[in-house]
Scaffold this motif. Structure first.
Motif, PDB file in Angstrom:
ATOM      1  N   ASN A  11     -17.810 -41.480  -9.120  1.00 56.96           N
ATOM      2  CA  ASN A  11     -19.138 -41.932  -8.728  1.00 56.96           C
ATOM      3  C   ASN A  11     -19.321 -41.945  -7.209  1.00 56.96           C
ATOM      4  O   ASN A  11     -20.224 -42.591  -6.690  1.00 56.96           O
ATOM      5  CB  ASN A  11     -19.396 -43.332  -9.293  1.00 56.96           C
ATOM      6  CG  ASN A  11     -19.450 -43.323 -10.809  1.00 56.96           C
ATOM      7  OD1 ASN A  11     -20.026 -42.418 -11.411  1.00 56.96           O
ATOM      8  ND2 ASN A  11     -18.823 -44.303 -11.427  1.00 56.96           N
ATOM      9  N   GLY A  12     -18.451 -41.210  -6.517  1.00 53.81           N
ATOM     10  CA  GLY A  12     -18.589 -41.074  -5.076  1.00 53.81           C
ATOM     11  C   GLY A  12     -18.201 -42.354  -4.354  1.00 53.81           C
ATOM     12  O   GLY A  12     -17.672 -43.284  -4.946  1.00 53.81           O
ATOM     13  N   PRO A  13     -18.441 -42.397  -3.053  1.00 51.50           N
ATOM     14  CA  PRO A  13     -19.055 -41.370  -2.197  1.00 51.50           C
ATOM     15  C   PRO A  13     -18.037 -40.312  -1.781  1.00 51.50           C
ATOM     16  O   PRO A  13     -16.838 -40.535  -1.885  1.00 51.50           O
ATOM     17  CB  PRO A  13     -19.498 -42.170  -0.978  1.00 51.50           C
ATOM     18  CG  PRO A  13     -18.423 -43.219  -0.861  1.00 51.50           C
ATOM     19  CD  PRO A  13     -18.063 -43.597  -2.272  1.00 51.50           C
ATOM     20  N   ASP A  14     -18.549 -39.172  -1.300  1.00 50.23           N
ATOM     21  CA  ASP A  14     -17.635 -38.157  -0.773  1.00 50.23           C
ATOM     22  C   ASP A  14     -17.548 -38.209   0.744  1.00 50.23           C
ATOM     23  O   ASP A  14     -16.818 -37.427   1.352  1.00 50.23           O
ATOM     24  CB  ASP A  14     -18.040 -36.757  -1.239  1.00 50.23           C
ATOM     25  CG  ASP A  14     -19.437 -36.359  -0.805  1.00 50.23           C
ATOM     26  OD1 ASP A  14     -20.098 -37.159  -0.095  1.00 50.23           O
ATOM     27  OD2 ASP A  14     -19.877 -35.260  -1.174  1.00 50.23           O
ATOM     28  N   PRO A  32     -20.154 -47.144   7.185  1.00 53.04           N
ATOM     29  CA  PRO A  32     -20.356 -48.550   6.849  1.00 53.04           C
ATOM     30  C   PRO A  32     -21.251 -48.710   5.615  1.00 53.04           C
ATOM     31  O   PRO A  32     -22.329 -48.124   5.536  1.00 53.04           O
ATOM     32  CB  PRO A  32     -21.036 -49.099   8.114  1.00 53.04           C
ATOM     33  CG  PRO A  32     -20.479 -48.251   9.212  1.00 53.04           C
ATOM     34  CD  PRO A  32     -20.389 -46.874   8.615  1.00 53.04           C
ATOM     35  N   GLY A  33     -20.785 -49.469   4.637  1.00 51.71           N
ATOM     36  CA  GLY A  33     -21.528 -49.691   3.406  1.00 51.71           C
ATOM     37  C   GLY A  33     -21.254 -48.703   2.300  1.00 51.71           C
ATOM     38  O   GLY A  33     -21.682 -48.906   1.162  1.00 51.71           O
ATOM     39  N   ALA A  34     -20.542 -47.611   2.578  1.00 50.50           N
ATOM     40  CA  ALA A  34     -20.329 -46.569   1.563  1.00 50.50           C
ATOM     41  C   ALA A  34     -19.536 -47.070   0.366  1.00 50.50           C
ATOM     42  O   ALA A  34     -19.712 -46.568  -0.753  1.00 50.50           O
ATOM     43  CB  ALA A  34     -19.624 -45.362   2.194  1.00 50.50           C
ATOM     44  N   LEU A  35     -18.645 -48.032   0.572  1.00 49.10           N
ATOM     45  CA  LEU A  35     -17.828 -48.578  -0.528  1.00 49.10           C
ATOM     46  C   LEU A  35     -18.210 -50.018  -0.846  1.00 49.10           C
ATOM     47  O   LEU A  35     -17.422 -50.744  -1.459  1.00 49.10           O
ATOM     48  CB  LEU A  35     -16.340 -48.498  -0.168  1.00 49.10           C
ATOM     49  CG  LEU A  35     -15.763 -47.096   0.022  1.00 49.10           C
ATOM     50  CD1 LEU A  35     -14.292 -47.179   0.415  1.00 49.10           C
ATOM     51  CD2 LEU A  35     -15.923 -46.256  -1.241  1.00 49.10           C
ATOM     52  N   GLU A  36     -19.408 -50.411  -0.473  1.00 49.94           N
ATOM     53  CA  GLU A  36     -19.879 -51.771  -0.750  1.00 49.94           C
ATOM     54  C   GLU A  36     -19.812 -52.052  -2.248  1.00 49.94           C
ATOM     55  O   GLU A  36     -20.233 -51.238  -3.078  1.00 49.94           O
ATOM     56  CB  GLU A  36     -21.316 -51.935  -0.260  1.00 49.94           C
ATOM     57  CG  GLU A  36     -21.787 -53.369  -0.228  1.00 49.94           C
ATOM     58  CD  GLU A  36     -21.148 -54.165   0.894  1.00 49.94           C
ATOM     59  OE1 GLU A  36     -20.829 -55.339   0.647  1.00 49.94           O
ATOM     60  OE2 GLU A  36     -20.958 -53.619   1.998  1.00 49.94           O
ATOM     61  N   GLY A  37     -19.237 -53.192  -2.616  1.00 50.68           N
ATOM     62  CA  GLY A  37     -19.127 -53.577  -4.023  1.00 50.68           C
ATOM     63  C   GLY A  37     -17.886 -53.067  -4.721  1.00 50.68           C
ATOM     64  O   GLY A  37     -17.629 -53.435  -5.864  1.00 50.68           O
ATOM     65  N   TRP A  73     -13.854 -50.829   6.714  1.00 49.36           N
ATOM     66  CA  TRP A  73     -14.983 -50.331   7.518  1.00 49.36           C
ATOM     67  C   TRP A  73     -16.127 -49.883   6.621  1.00 49.36           C
ATOM     68  O   TRP A  73     -17.302 -50.081   6.951  1.00 49.36           O
ATOM     69  CB  TRP A  73     -14.496 -49.185   8.386  1.00 49.36           C
ATOM     70  CG  TRP A  73     -15.537 -48.460   9.175  1.00 49.36           C
ATOM     71  CD1 TRP A  73     -16.284 -48.930  10.204  1.00 49.36           C
ATOM     72  CD2 TRP A  73     -15.907 -47.081   9.022  1.00 49.36           C
ATOM     73  NE1 TRP A  73     -17.114 -47.943  10.707  1.00 49.36           N
ATOM     74  CE2 TRP A  73     -16.897 -46.803   9.996  1.00 49.36           C
ATOM     75  CE3 TRP A  73     -15.500 -46.065   8.164  1.00 49.36           C
ATOM     76  CZ2 TRP A  73     -17.486 -45.553  10.113  1.00 49.36           C
ATOM     77  CZ3 TRP A  73     -16.079 -44.815   8.295  1.00 49.36           C
ATOM     78  CH2 TRP A  73     -17.071 -44.562   9.259  1.00 49.36           C
ATOM     79  N   ALA A  74     -15.790 -49.295   5.465  1.00 49.87           N
ATOM     80  CA  ALA A  74     -16.808 -48.786   4.547  1.00 49.87           C
ATOM     81  C   ALA A  74     -17.338 -49.859   3.598  1.00 49.87           C
ATOM     82  O   ALA A  74     -18.158 -49.559   2.725  1.00 49.87           O
ATOM     83  CB  ALA A  74     -16.237 -47.623   3.740  1.00 49.87           C
ATOM     84  N   GLY A  75     -16.880 -51.104   3.746  1.00 54.28           N
ATOM     85  CA  GLY A  75     -17.467 -52.207   2.988  1.00 54.28           C
ATOM     86  C   GLY A  75     -16.726 -52.640   1.751  1.00 54.28           C
ATOM     87  O   GLY A  75     -17.230 -53.496   1.011  1.00 54.28           O
ATOM     88  N   ALA A  76     -15.548 -52.088   1.481  1.00 58.73           N
ATOM     89  CA  ALA A  76     -14.806 -52.448   0.276  1.00 58.73           C
ATOM     90  C   ALA A  76     -14.073 -53.775   0.450  1.00 58.73           C
ATOM     91  O   ALA A  76     -13.784 -54.218   1.567  1.00 58.73           O
ATOM     92  CB  ALA A  76     -13.801 -51.354  -0.072  1.00 58.73           C
TER      93      ALA A  76
END
Length: 350
Positions: free
Chosen positions: A143-146, A150-155, A177-180
């Motif tokens: 389900n991505g992201p590729d 910031p925020g790309a892995l939120e949740g 950094w990507a929100g994970a």
């Protein structure tokens, strides 16, 4: 110029300090005055080869894939680089005879990346293989992201196996950094301290804790993405904690090259195992990863040093053999070679 070279595979004693001419960059190439060279496990493994004394892919090989430095010449057809630019380099020795263990290296412009002004050369030389591998491991979920930002892995909840290693360290930093939300497994209190300094929200000691239970308590709905250094050793643990539609990204075979999987269990959870090798992943993913990593560096998200969870062990160029031995013997953190400690010093022969 001074360079480290070898003409036959074997232990670190095959590495010799030699004097070589500085060549002009050809079309599509950039010449870089190397300030710091980074050493990875693949560097000593390539040098060791399958057996001592075996032929090398080229008559002479200069090792080390990663590094940082200053552009001092640009070949025909190269746009975006100028003399004096600060850069970091990756895969410098992949399918090529010369890497970064030398005072000047010439390589394709596609393997050279601008280093943000605020970033040190030691940071630039610590990127390359570890950071690009971590980026790939975090961008193969169904389900991505590729891409990371910031925020790309939120949740998402990410489990990084071996958070005190160079790839694990970069994976923790990039995921955060990507929100994970980041959980990592480690093997000692000392490594727990390093993983926490890197930015992990939670650490689990797989030697003393009931690891699966501890991870499940932290992530009752399961782990969305695993960055895996030891698939054989951790297969059962991953099976017990992975979420439905979770992905397990395997970038190494520490602990054994074969693993056993309960097929029915993985069917039921729609689990994706993604194996990845940076050297064969292709130009497009490498370019995307380099761009995202540079953005993260610019945001201050990838610091190095013991305070940031990645101790640095440094050697002079003439001690490259010792640097290779340190990595082979499992040095914690990142091993660097100071090729030109004074970045303003001229290179003899240039």
């Amino acid at each position: 110029m001074r360079a480290i070279a070898y003409s036959a595979t074997g232990d670190s004693s095959v590495l010799q300090l030699v004097d070589r001419d500085v060549r002009e960059p050809g079309a599509g190439e950039v010449r870089v005055r190397v300030v710091v060279s980074g050493v990875n496990p693949t560097d000593w493994k390539a040098r060791a080869g399958g057996r001592p004394g075996a032929a090398t892919p080229f008559a002479e090989v200069v090792p080390n894939q990663d590094g940082s430095g200053i552009v001092d010449a640009v070949g025909e057809g190269v746009d975006g680089y100028a003399v004096g630019d600060r850069v970091w380099m990756f895969l410098a020795a992949h399918e090529r005879p010369t890497g970064t263990a030398q005072e000047v290296t010439v390589l394709p412009a596609s393997r050279v990346v601008h280093l943000p002004d605020a970033a040190s050369f030691e940071l630039g030389a610590s990127l390359g293989v570890p950071a690009l591998t971590a980026h790939r491991a975090l961008t193969v979920h169904e389900n991505g992201p590729d891409r990371l930002a910031p925020g790309a892995l939120e949740g998402r909840t990410v489990l990084v196996a071996g958070g005190a290693g160079a790839v694990g360290h970069a994976a923790i930093q990039l995921a955060r950094w990507a929100g994970a939300r980041v959980i990592t497994t480690i093997s000692s209190p000392e490594k727990a301290t390093l993983a926490t300094a890197a930015g992990a929200h939670h650490v689990v000691n797989y030697r003393t804790d009931a690891a699966a239970r501890a991870i499940r308590d932290l992530a009752p709905d399961g782990i969305d993405q695993v960055v895996e250094v030891s698939p054989a050793r951790n297969a059962e643990l991953n099976a017990r904690v992975i979420a439905n539609h979770g992905s397990i990204s395997v970038y190494a075979t520490d602990g054994g090259a074969e693993m056993r999987l309960d097929v029915r269990h993985h069917f039921a959870r729609n689990v994706r195992y993604q194996f990845l090798l940076l050297y064969t992943v292709g130009d497009a993913p490498l370019a995307a990863a380099a761009e995202d990593v540079t953005r993260a560096v610019g945001d201050g998200a990838l610091p190095v040093g013991e305070d940031a969870g990645l101790p640095l062990t440094r050697f002079a160029l003439e001690r490259t053999a010792d640097a290779h031995d340190a990595v082979e013997q499992g040095a914690v953190g990142k091993v660097l070679i100071d090729v030109a400690p004074d970045a303003s010093a001229p290179v003899v022969g240039s």
